[in-house]
Enzyme design. Structure first.
Site, PDB file in Angstrom:
ATOM      1  N   ASP A 103       0.846  -1.284   0.031  1.00 25.15           N
ATOM      2  CA  ASP A 103       0.089  -0.018  -0.074  1.00 25.15           C
ATOM      3  C   ASP A 103       0.764   1.306   0.027  1.00 25.15           C
ATOM      4  O   ASP A 103       1.940   1.357   0.503  1.00 25.15           O
ATOM      5  CB  ASP A 103      -0.938  -0.008   1.446  1.00 25.15           C
ATOM      6  N   ARG A 122       0.153   7.305  -2.695  1.00 27.42           N
ATOM      7  CA  ARG A 122       0.870   8.691  -1.853  1.00 27.42           C
ATOM      8  C   ARG A 122       2.327   9.019  -2.093  1.00 27.42           C
ATOM      9  O   ARG A 122       2.605   9.988  -2.091  1.00 27.42           O
ATOM     10  CB  ARG A 122       0.735   8.310  -0.544  1.00 27.42           C
ATOM     11  N   TRP A 123       2.809   7.838  -2.657  1.00 25.20           N
ATOM     12  CA  TRP A 123       4.421   8.004  -2.939  1.00 25.20           C
ATOM     13  C   TRP A 123       4.354   8.988  -3.935  1.00 25.20           C
ATOM     14  O   TRP A 123       5.468   9.849  -4.183  1.00 25.20           O
ATOM     15  CB  TRP A 123       4.848   6.482  -3.366  1.00 25.20           C
ATOM     16  N   SER A 131      -7.113  -5.922  -5.303  1.00 22.76           N
ATOM     17  CA  SER A 131      -8.128  -6.381  -4.784  1.00 22.76           C
ATOM     18  C   SER A 131      -9.672  -6.299  -5.481  1.00 22.76           C
ATOM     19  O   SER A 131      -9.544  -5.758  -6.426  1.00 22.76           O
ATOM     20  CB  SER A 131      -8.387  -5.690  -3.493  1.00 22.76           C
ATOM     21  N   SER A 132     -10.497  -7.315  -5.028  1.00 22.48           N
ATOM     22  CA  SER A 132     -11.623  -7.062  -5.656  1.00 22.48           C
ATOM     23  C   SER A 132     -12.540  -6.128  -5.495  1.00 22.48           C
ATOM     24  O   SER A 132     -13.629  -5.649  -6.224  1.00 22.48           O
ATOM     25  CB  SER A 132     -12.704  -8.336  -5.101  1.00 22.48           C
ATOM     26  N   ASN A 137     -10.610  -2.905  -5.648  1.00 22.11           N
ATOM     27  CA  ASN A 137      -9.989  -2.053  -6.600  1.00 22.11           C
ATOM     28  C   ASN A 137     -10.695  -1.605  -7.720  1.00 22.11           C
ATOM     29  O   ASN A 137     -10.293  -0.796  -8.565  1.00 22.11           O
ATOM     30  CB  ASN A 137      -8.279  -2.654  -6.882  1.00 22.11           C
ATOM     31  N   ARG A 191     -11.842   1.929  -8.580  1.00 23.94           N
ATOM     32  CA  ARG A 191     -10.864   3.040  -8.847  1.00 23.94           C
ATOM     33  C   ARG A 191     -11.421   3.453 -10.371  1.00 23.94           C
ATOM     34  O   ARG A 191     -12.063   2.897 -11.168  1.00 23.94           O
ATOM     35  CB  ARG A 191      -9.616   2.592  -8.859  1.00 23.94           C
ATOM     36  N   ARG A 218       2.021  -4.979   6.346  1.00 18.09           N
ATOM     37  CA  ARG A 218       1.316  -3.801   5.484  1.00 18.09           C
ATOM     38  C   ARG A 218       1.914  -2.664   5.610  1.00 18.09           C
ATOM     39  O   ARG A 218       2.431  -2.120   6.634  1.00 18.09           O
ATOM     40  CB  ARG A 218      -0.232  -3.587   6.081  1.00 18.09           C
ATOM     41  N   LEU A 237      -6.932  -4.900   7.574  1.00 13.75           N
ATOM     42  CA  LEU A 237      -6.382  -6.153   6.948  1.00 13.75           C
ATOM     43  C   LEU A 237      -7.274  -5.963   5.480  1.00 13.75           C
ATOM     44  O   LEU A 237      -6.603  -6.871   4.424  1.00 13.75           O
ATOM     45  CB  LEU A 237      -7.121  -7.377   7.576  1.00 13.75           C
ATOM     46  N   SER A 238      -8.253  -5.033   5.343  1.00 12.52           N
ATOM     47  CA  SER A 238      -8.681  -4.969   4.092  1.00 12.52           C
ATOM     48  C   SER A 238      -8.954  -5.902   3.010  1.00 12.52           C
ATOM     49  O   SER A 238      -8.816  -6.122   2.130  1.00 12.52           O
ATOM     50  CB  SER A 238      -7.763  -3.889   3.115  1.00 12.52           C
TER      51      SER A 238
HETATM   52  C1  IPE Z   1      -1.217   0.060  -3.471  1.00  9.61           C
HETATM   53  O1  IPE Z   1      -1.079   1.497  -3.401  1.00  9.61           O
HETATM   54  C2  IPE Z   1      -1.205  -0.525  -5.024  1.00  9.61           C
HETATM   55  C3  IPE Z   1      -2.556  -1.165  -5.195  1.00  9.61           C
HETATM   56  C4  IPE Z   1      -3.879  -0.897  -4.856  1.00  9.61           C
HETATM   57  C5  IPE Z   1      -2.541  -1.989  -6.378  1.00  9.61           C
HETATM   58  P1  IPE Z   1      -2.429   2.480  -3.587  1.00  9.61           P
HETATM   59  O2  IPE Z   1      -2.726   2.699  -4.901  1.00  9.61           O
HETATM   60  O3  IPE Z   1      -3.455   2.101  -2.662  1.00  9.61           O
HETATM   61  O4  IPE Z   1      -1.698   3.815  -2.939  1.00  9.61           O
HETATM   62  P2  IPE Z   1      -2.520   4.810  -1.847  1.00  9.61           P
HETATM   63  O5  IPE Z   1      -2.909   4.019  -0.802  1.00  9.61           O
HETATM   64  O6  IPE Z   1      -3.470   5.726  -2.688  1.00  9.61           O
HETATM   65  O7  IPE Z   1      -1.387   5.506  -1.451  1.00  9.61           O
HETATM   66 MG    MG Z   2      -4.036   2.305  -0.814  1.00 11.70          MG
END
Ligand code: IPE
Ligand code: MG
Length: 228
Positions: A2, A6-7, A47-48, A50, A53, A170, A177-178
Site C-alpha cells: 500500500d 501517496r508516494w 483486490s476485488s 480495486n 478506482r 502492511r 486487513l482490508s
Molecule cells: C497500493 O497502492 C497499490 C494497489 C492497490 C495496487 P495504492 O494505490 O493503494 O496507494 P495509496 O493508498 O493511494 O497511497
Molecule cells: Mg491504498
C-alpha cells in the site's frame, strides 16, 4: 503493498508513476525473499474492491500485471520460483487470465520460493467460493456436512496447499486487513510499517522480519518459558 499513490503524490507525480515504482519494489521483495530463505511470499496486487478506482487506473494496474508477467516470468522461472495466483478468474479479461495460467503452468514444478499473487482477490469472496465448492460436493453426494472441518475448509480455499502466513506486513501506515486472507491469518503476526510500498527495500523487509523474530507466538497456549 500500500502507498503507491501517496508516494507519487508526495513528488507531484501521477499515481501511475507510483504503481510503476511499486513494481520495482516487487522485484526487490521477491529477490530478498529468495535470499532470506522465505519459502512463501504472498503479494496483494489487486483486490476485488480495486475495481472501484477510476477506469484509467484499473487499466494501468492490469497493464502492469501483464508487463510483469511478460517481462519477468522467464527470470522467475530460472530462479526456481513457483507462481500461484489466488482470487477470482471469471471476471478477468481473457488475455490476463491466459497470462496468469501460463505463469502457473510454466513454474508449477519449481521448488525454491512460492510467489503467491493475490489478484482480483477478496477474502470474503474466497470464503464464498470455498463454500460453494463444498456445497456442490455435498449436493452431488461426494461429501457430507460432517466432513466440513477447518482442514476440509483449508483444502477448498484458493490457498489450498499453501501454509498460513506467519507474518503479514502492511506498508503505508494503514492498520487494517482490508479483506486479505481473513481465514488464513487467524494466528499470523502483523507488522504495520509507515514506509510507502515503493520505498519497501531489503532493509525495510529485514526490519519487519526482525520485529517478527521478537514476537512470542503462543497459538492460545503458553509461552515456551512458562510451559517448560
Ligand atoms: C497500493 O497502492 C497499490 C494497489 C492497490 C495496487 P495504492 O494505490 O493503494 O496507494 P495509496 O493508498 O493511494 O497511497
Ligand atoms: Mg491504498
Amino acid at each position: 503493498m500500500d502507498g503507491n499513490g501517496r508516494w507519487a503524490q508526495a513528488r507531484g507525480l501521477p499515481r501511475t508513476m507510483g504503481h510503476r515504482r511499486g513494481v520495482d519494489a516487487v522485484h526487490g521483495a521477491v529477490r530478498a525473499a529468495g535470499d532470506l530463505g522465505i519459502r512463501y511470499l504472498t503479494l496483494f496486487a489487486f483486490s476485488s474492491e480495486n475495481w472501484r478506482r477510476p477506469a484509467q487506473e484499473v487499466t494501468e494496474l492490469m497493464g502492469l500485471l501483464k508487463l510483469f508477467i511478460r517481462r519477468d516470468l522467464a527470470e522467475l522461472h530460472r530462479e526456481g520460483v513457483r507462481v500461484k495466483v489466488i482470487g477470482a478468474r471469471d471476471n478477468l479479461a481473457s488475455d490476463i487470465r491466459g497470462l496468469l495460467e501460463e505463469a502457473e503452468h510454466l513454474t508449477r514444478d519449481n521448488k525454491e520460493t512460492t510467489l503467491v499473487i493475490a489478484f482480483n482477490y477478496g477474502a470474503r469472496e474466497e470464503l464464498a467460493r470455498a463454500t460453494r465448492r463444498i456445497a456442490d460436493k455435498i449436493a452431488l453426494g461426494e461429501a457430507s456436512p460432517e466432513d466440513v472441518t477447518p482442514e476440509f475448509m483449508d483444502s477448498h480455499m484458493d490457498t489450498a496447499g499453501i501454509p498460513d502466513p506467519d507474518l503479514i506486513i502492511r506498508t503505508s501506515g494503514e492498520m487494517r486487513l482490508s479483506n486479505f486472507l481473513l481465514w488464513q491469518s487467524a494466528y499470523s503476526e502483523f507488522v504495520f510499517m509507515p514506509c510507502l510500498w515503493p520505498d519497501f527495500d531489503r532493509k525495510a523487509f529485514e526490519d519487519a522480519l526482525n520485529e517478527y523474530s521478537s514476537r512470542d507466538r503462543r497459538y492460545g497456549g503458553l509461552s515456551r518459558e512458562i510451559a517448560s
